[in-house]
Design an enzyme around this catalytic site. Structure first.
Site, PDB file in Angstrom:
ATOM      1  N   CYS A 431       0.686  -0.841   0.024  1.00 27.85           N
ATOM      2  CA  CYS A 431       0.297   0.238  -0.539  1.00 27.85           C
ATOM      3  C   CYS A 431       0.825   1.574   0.141  1.00 27.85           C
ATOM      4  O   CYS A 431       1.593   1.952  -0.865  1.00 27.85           O
ATOM      5  CB  CYS A 431      -1.095  -0.192   0.990  1.00 27.85           C
ATOM      6  SG  CYS A 431      -2.103   1.441   1.018  1.00 27.85           S
ATOM      7  N   HIS A 558      -3.655  -5.212  -0.043  1.00 26.72           N
ATOM      8  CA  HIS A 558      -3.579  -5.729   1.759  1.00 26.72           C
ATOM      9  C   HIS A 558      -2.981  -7.502   1.321  1.00 26.72           C
ATOM     10  O   HIS A 558      -4.144  -7.882   2.055  1.00 26.72           O
ATOM     11  CB  HIS A 558      -3.508  -4.999   2.719  1.00 26.72           C
ATOM     12  CG  HIS A 558      -3.427  -3.764   3.199  1.00 26.72           C
ATOM     13  ND1 HIS A 558      -2.826  -3.347   3.937  1.00 26.72           N
ATOM     14  CD2 HIS A 558      -4.557  -2.397   2.637  1.00 26.72           C
ATOM     15  CE1 HIS A 558      -3.225  -1.897   4.052  1.00 26.72           C
ATOM     16  NE2 HIS A 558      -3.236  -1.367   2.843  1.00 26.72           N
ATOM     17  N   GLU A 560      -1.733  -9.181   3.262  1.00 25.89           N
ATOM     18  CA  GLU A 560      -1.264 -10.143   4.781  1.00 25.89           C
ATOM     19  C   GLU A 560      -3.346 -10.543   4.903  1.00 25.89           C
ATOM     20  O   GLU A 560      -2.506 -11.077   6.309  1.00 25.89           O
ATOM     21  CB  GLU A 560      -1.127  -9.808   5.789  1.00 25.89           C
ATOM     22  CG  GLU A 560      -1.422  -7.539   5.713  1.00 25.89           C
ATOM     23  CD  GLU A 560      -1.374  -6.660   4.577  1.00 25.89           C
ATOM     24  OE1 GLU A 560      -1.699  -5.593   5.487  1.00 25.89           O
ATOM     25  OE2 GLU A 560      -0.862  -7.118   3.722  1.00 25.89           O
TER      26      GLU A 560
END
EC number: 6.3.4.2
Length: 605
Positions: A431, A558, A560
């Site tokens: 990001c 993102h 994750e």
């Protein structure tokens, strides 16, 4: 005519009875939802989220469909406007919901996909009740906390508990509800009252309570103290809810005498007192609960339709936990951010790194670096801190710059990115990390000295990162590009594409207000800085890769948030592979690990 009418009536009754019988035979066990409420006492941050996730995990391992709801008693509508120092990271769901980080634990442990309504806040409840009052739904009645707010809470929970969260689309059978904060907080009183009423509405065989409490052990005496737990349970019982299981958080296993004391003074059987002591890995918590007979208790208490077969899912967790404890090789990642004083600010990032490290049998070491410490201003003011930060950065095997907001520390992040690019150190930017990689390249390679994001310098002559057209600068909450979006790979030679299994596209979760300026794309690509992934319209730059570098990758999304213990996120997996010196061989072998590593990994999959 009368005989014909009677025959038609009887036929209808027979058909209805037959239909009811078919339904009862087809779904004898799914008719009633089972609710497990998890409350906390003594202190907040005691581990209710991990315990709630672990309870769900062991029930799912028994073949049940499990969902989870997190209740936060704050007045905010969602977690989107929180500082990471307040409640840790903001977790983003597929539908764009900005929620509490505990929902990330639920998704990772249970491998499910939740929605924004799985996170219930005081703000959401009051907003929905006020909207109904404005529409006249209450027909002029006085709107009160009891019954209107409490009824709204119960209705929300019952409705959301039925929403499918698994890939098979089946309706859940068990709903684990975590009530944030501690019993006795003024903010949580309406929720406690709602569940006091709800236990009778749902009936005893369908509702139970787990109370998580702290058992401190002062170093002066070394004795495990039960008084805080006694007081907490007394307060909960005074509010109308009696705990079925008391889960005691402690640093060492509970002595039998302590367990019997809690049993006697808290009005439960000794087997209803569960010890949740500190363990080497959070993945051992479900095993800890299973060993103490929690599943058997739920089976009796809630009359659960549990299959009598070996629980393979828990076997995988045990193998994964054992392997995590046996790891010998180390791999270090420098996490360069601005919220490094509070590890929960990057909870999902750390989990994604851990998942990837475990997949290649490496013991992860995260080196937290405050990006402001890398800036020249720190050298003048606090030279020791400056040199320590650079020593950490230079000694790391890989560098990660995660997402964030605000101008503080951005120059330090660009210094770290510049060092990774020049020294050919494995790098991943997520990001804001990707956006700053674009700024750094524009300044130091393209020669645009003032290149910047309009977030930090609206007057820049080279705005390489700009705000999105739909961004509303006048309102903060929920105005970003949020949720699951598709990214299309534009080339087949991309490293990240290979790590994603040579996919044509990927669906990942986003949370950003700014994007790379598409008008300047050609200037970067001429110098080997490639935008290998773009959105479906080809207007937004989603993935960057740098030529002649072992691993220099940036992603606008993102990744994750979708990482799982046995299915690590590809961008993070690539970073760990490159940091361990295994990426080249992994790609050469068709994205396969060496036989030794693969055999170890397969034990957990």
């Amino acid at each position: 005519l009368a005989i014909r009418s009677l025959a038609n009536y009887l036929n209808e009754r027979v058909l209805l009875c037959l239909y009811d019988h078919i339904l009862s035979v087809a779904q004898p066990m799914n008719a009633t939802m089972k609710y497990i409420l998890v409350t906390g006492g003594v202190i907040s941050g005691i581990g209710k989220g991990i315990i709630a996730s672990s309870v769900g995990t062991i029930l799912k391992s028994c073949g049940l469909h499990v969902t989870a709801i997190k209740i936060d008693p704050y007045i905010n509508i969602d977690a989107g406007t929180f500082s990471p120092y307040e409640h840790g990271e903001v977790f983003v769901l597929d539908d764009g919901g900005e929620v509490d980080l505990d929902l990330g634990n639920y998704e990772r442990f249970l491998d499910i996909r939740l929605t924004r309504d799985n996170n219930l806040t005081t703000g959401k409840i009051y907003q929905s009740v006020i909207n109904k009052e404005r529409r006249g739904d209450y027909l002029g009645k006085t709107v009160q906390v009891v019954p209107h707010i409490t009824d709204a809470i119960q209705d929300w929970v019952m409705k959301q508990a039925k929403v499918p969260v698994d890939d098979d689309g089946m309706e859940p059978q068990v709903c684990v509800i975590e009530l944030g904060g501690t019993v006795g907080d003024i903010e949580s009183m309406p929720f406690i009252e709602a569940f006091r009423q709800f236990q009778f509405k749902a009936k005893r065989e369908n509702f139970c309570n787990i109370h998580v409490s702290l058992v401190p052990q002062p170093s002066a005496t070394g004795e495990q103290k039960t008084k805080p737990t006694q007081n907490s349970v007394r307060e909960l019982r005074g509010l109308g809810i009696s705990p079925d299981l008391i889960m005691c958080r402690c640093s060492t296993p509970l002595d039998n005498s302590v367990k019997e004391k809690i049993s006697m003074f808290c009005h439960v059987q000794p087997e209803q007192v569960i010890c949740v002591h500190d363990v080497s890995s959070i993945y051992r918590v479900p095993l800890l609960l299973e060993d103490q007979g929690v599943v058997n208790y739920f089976c009796r208490r809630l009359d659960l339709p549990i299959e009598s077969r070996p629980r393979k899912m828990l076997t995988k967790w045990k193998e994964m936990s054992d392997r995590s404890d046996r790891l010998l090789e180390h791999c270090s990642i420098a996490l360069v951010g601005k919220y490094t004083k509070f590890s929960d600010s990057y909870a999902s990032v750390i989990k994604a790194l851990e998942h990837s490290a475990l997949a290649i049998s490496q013991k992860l070491e995260v080196k937290y670096i405050d990006s402001a410490d890398l800036e020249p201003a720190t050298l003048q003011e606090e030279p020791v801190k400056y040199h320590e930060a650079w020593q950490k950065l230079c000694s790391a095997d890989g560098i990660l710059v995660p997402g964030g907001f605000g101008v503080r520390g951005t120059e330090g992040k660009m210094h770290a990115i510049s060092w990774a690019r020049k020294q050919k150190k494995p790098f991943l930017g997520v990001c804001l990390g990707m956006q700053l990689a674009v700024c750094e390249f524009a300044r130091n390679v393209l020669g645009w000295a003032d290149a910047n994001s309009t977030e930090f310098d609206p007057e820049s002559k080279h705005p390489v990162v700009i705000d999105m057209p739909e961004h509303n600068p006048g309102q903060m909450g929920g105005t970003m590009r949020l949720g699951k979006r598709r990214t299309i790979f534009k080339t087949k030679s991309s490293i990240l594409r290979k790590l994603y299994g040579d996919a044509d596209h990927v669906d990942e979760r986003h949370r950003h207000r700014f994007e790379v300026n598409p008008e300047l794309k050609q200037h970067f690509e001429e110098k080997g800085f490639h935008f290998v992934g773009q959105d479906m319209e080809g207007e937004r730059m989603e993935i960057i890769e740098l030529e002649d570098h072992p691993y220099f990758v940036g992603v606008q999304y993102h990744p994750e948030f979708t990482s799982r213990p046995i299915k690590p996120s590809p961008p993070y997996f690539g970073l760990l592979l490159a940091a361990a010196g295994k990426l080249h061989s992994y790609l050469q072998k068709g994205c396969r690990l060496s036989p030794r590593y693969e055999a170890q990994a397969l034990n957990c999959i």
